[in-house]
Design a protein around this motif. Structure first.
Motif, mmCIF file in Angstrom:
data_model
loop_
_atom_site.group_PDB
_atom_site.id
_atom_site.type_symbol
_atom_site.label_atom_id
_atom_site.label_comp_id
_atom_site.label_asym_id
_atom_site.label_seq_id
_atom_site.Cartn_x
_atom_site.Cartn_y
_atom_site.Cartn_z
ATOM 1 N N TRP A 168 0.847 -1.196 0.000
ATOM 2 C CA TRP A 168 0.000 0.000 0.000
ATOM 3 C C TRP A 168 0.881 1.245 0.000
ATOM 4 N N CYS A 169 0.404 2.313 -0.614
ATOM 5 C CA CYS A 169 1.165 3.574 -0.638
ATOM 6 C C CYS A 169 1.272 4.144 0.774
ATOM 7 N N CYS A 191 -1.850 5.590 2.976
ATOM 8 C CA CYS A 191 -3.132 5.013 2.532
ATOM 9 C C CYS A 191 -4.036 4.702 3.736
ATOM 10 N N ASN A 211 -6.022 2.365 4.040
ATOM 11 C CA ASN A 211 -6.155 0.926 4.292
ATOM 12 C C ASN A 211 -5.389 0.481 5.540
ATOM 13 N N CYS A 246 -7.216 -2.316 -4.162
ATOM 14 C CA CYS A 246 -6.151 -2.141 -3.162
ATOM 15 C C CYS A 246 -6.573 -2.717 -1.818
ATOM 16 N N ASN A 275 -12.763 4.972 -0.478
ATOM 17 C CA ASN A 275 -11.892 6.119 -0.800
ATOM 18 C C ASN A 275 -12.410 6.888 -2.005
ATOM 19 N N GLY A 296 -8.386 2.959 -6.862
ATOM 20 C CA GLY A 296 -6.966 3.241 -6.642
ATOM 21 C C GLY A 296 -6.053 2.286 -7.379
ATOM 22 N N CYS A 356 -7.440 7.988 -0.443
ATOM 23 C CA CYS A 356 -6.471 7.351 -1.331
ATOM 24 C C CYS A 356 -5.351 8.378 -1.449
ATOM 25 N N ALA A 357 -4.218 8.086 -0.831
ATOM 26 C CA ALA A 357 -3.129 9.070 -0.760
ATOM 27 C C ALA A 357 -2.611 9.437 -2.147
ATOM 28 N N SER A 358 -2.769 8.512 -3.102
ATOM 29 C CA SER A 358 -2.191 8.763 -4.422
ATOM 30 C C SER A 358 -3.167 9.398 -5.410
ATOM 31 N N PHE A 359 -4.473 9.087 -5.280
ATOM 32 C CA PHE A 359 -5.386 9.541 -6.329
ATOM 33 C C PHE A 359 -6.590 10.342 -5.834
HETATM 34 FE FE1 SF4 Z 1 -4.078 3.156 -1.053
HETATM 35 FE FE2 SF4 Z 1 -4.699 4.680 -3.146
HETATM 36 FE FE3 SF4 Z 1 -2.254 3.650 -2.927
HETATM 37 FE FE4 SF4 Z 1 -4.323 2.077 -3.438
HETATM 38 S S1 SF4 Z 1 -3.513 3.686 -4.790
HETATM 39 S S2 SF4 Z 1 -2.684 1.655 -1.968
HETATM 40 S S3 SF4 Z 1 -5.964 3.040 -2.256
HETATM 41 S S4 SF4 Z 1 -3.192 5.152 -1.554
#
Ligand code: SF4
Length: 282
Positions: free
Chosen positions: A13-14, A17, A19, A51, A121, A125, A200-203
């Motif tokens: 996981w990022c 996140c 999660n 994810c 989220n 993701g 979702c830390a990335s998106f």
């Molecule tokens: Fe979490 Fe988003 Fe990364 Fe998936 S893409 S692991 S939901 S932060």
């Protein structure tokens, strides 16, 4: 002996996140149940695709990866085959509210005794940022670079209309409350639904947005359907209004198994019948 509930599998996981918070909350709840004398051999975790689903790799309990949107059929089969098991589903908002929506509605309608935890989220993701049924209007992602033209739906209202008997919403940055909501859901007899807001830390990083809006339900009558509907409508997953967290609705009603004509069959008898069915189908 108390088992280590976190597996040695490398976590992908990022950083940041949401999660992680759900994983550790579940770990704490399961440890607590074990310390109270509940055998974790009788707990099964079912996850979907996305994810969130990797939680099945990272928690050291019985688990099944279902195909996309199909956590509930698998969980329902497990529960019907052996009603003594505690069955917990983890699903993403795409997994549960898009691919698996019909199953979600029917699980609530049947009041099957499982616990549904939605890692919401509000974005896909794993596939790098497409909109889901709870993304806000105008969400810009990989599939909607100009912004979505659809309003999100409100999963709490949907669950109220469908007959879920425990409906709650938590937030991953309020872990003690989240733990209580999930724990209550697991102890609830019937279909328990917990929509967990996570980032979702990335998106789709909504940390600041949620931080400014979430508040705890107090003096709320969770036994009153009309009151629960009104509270569920307070935030529609789109408008910039306060976001209540807590138990919106709770009702004690017969479960699917309670009404099942075969309810008195033991787990062993059920397994023999399932075995015979498959043998006869060859
Ligand atoms: Fe979490 Fe988003 Fe990364 Fe998936 S893409 S692991 S939901 S932060």
């Amino acid at each position: 002996m108390t088992r280590n509930l976190i597996t040695p599998v490398q976590n992908t996981w990022c950083p940041g996140c949401g999660n992680f918070a759900i994983q550790h909350t579940l770990k704490e709840i399961l440890s607590g149940l074990e310390n109270e004398g509940h055998s974790l051999d009788n707990v099964v975790l079912v996850s979907g695709i996305g994810c969130h689903a990797k939680i099945a790799d990272y928690l050291n309990i019985n688990s099944v990866y279902a195909i996309h949107g199909r956590t509930i059929p698998v969980a329902t089969g497990i529960k019907l085959a052996n009603p003594r098991l505690t069955v917990i589903c983890c699903a993403g908002d795409g997994d549960a509210y898009a691919e698996g929506l019909d199953h979600l509605i029917f699980a609530a309608k049947r009041n099957i005794d499982i616990t549904m935890i939605i890692h919401n989220n509000r974005v896909y993701g794993l596939t790098t940022g497409q909109y889901t049924p709870t993304s806000p209007l105008g969400f810009r992602g990989k599939s909607t670079p100009a912004g979505t033209t659809e309003y999100p739906f409100n999963p709490l209202e949907l669950m109220l209309a469908s007959g879920a008997t425990y409906i709650a919403r938590g937030y991953t940055r309020k872990m003690p409350q989240l733990a209580e909501l999930i724990r209550q859901g697991i102890m609830h007899k019937g279909f328990a639904f917990i929509d967990v807001l996570q980032i979702c830390a990335s998106f789709f990083n909504m940390t600041e947005y949620y931080g400014q809006r979430v508040y705890d339900l107090t003096d709320h009558n969770a036994g009153d359907f009309a009151v629960a509907c009104a509270k569920a409508r307070e935030w529609d997953y789109n408008r910039d209004t306060p976001i209540p967290l807590g138990v919106f609705y709770e009702q004690s009603l017969p479960t699917f198994n309670d009404r099942n004509p075969l309810r008195d069959l033991s787990a062993d008898e059920r397994i023999h019948r399932i075995h015979d069915f498959f043998e006869a189908s060859k």
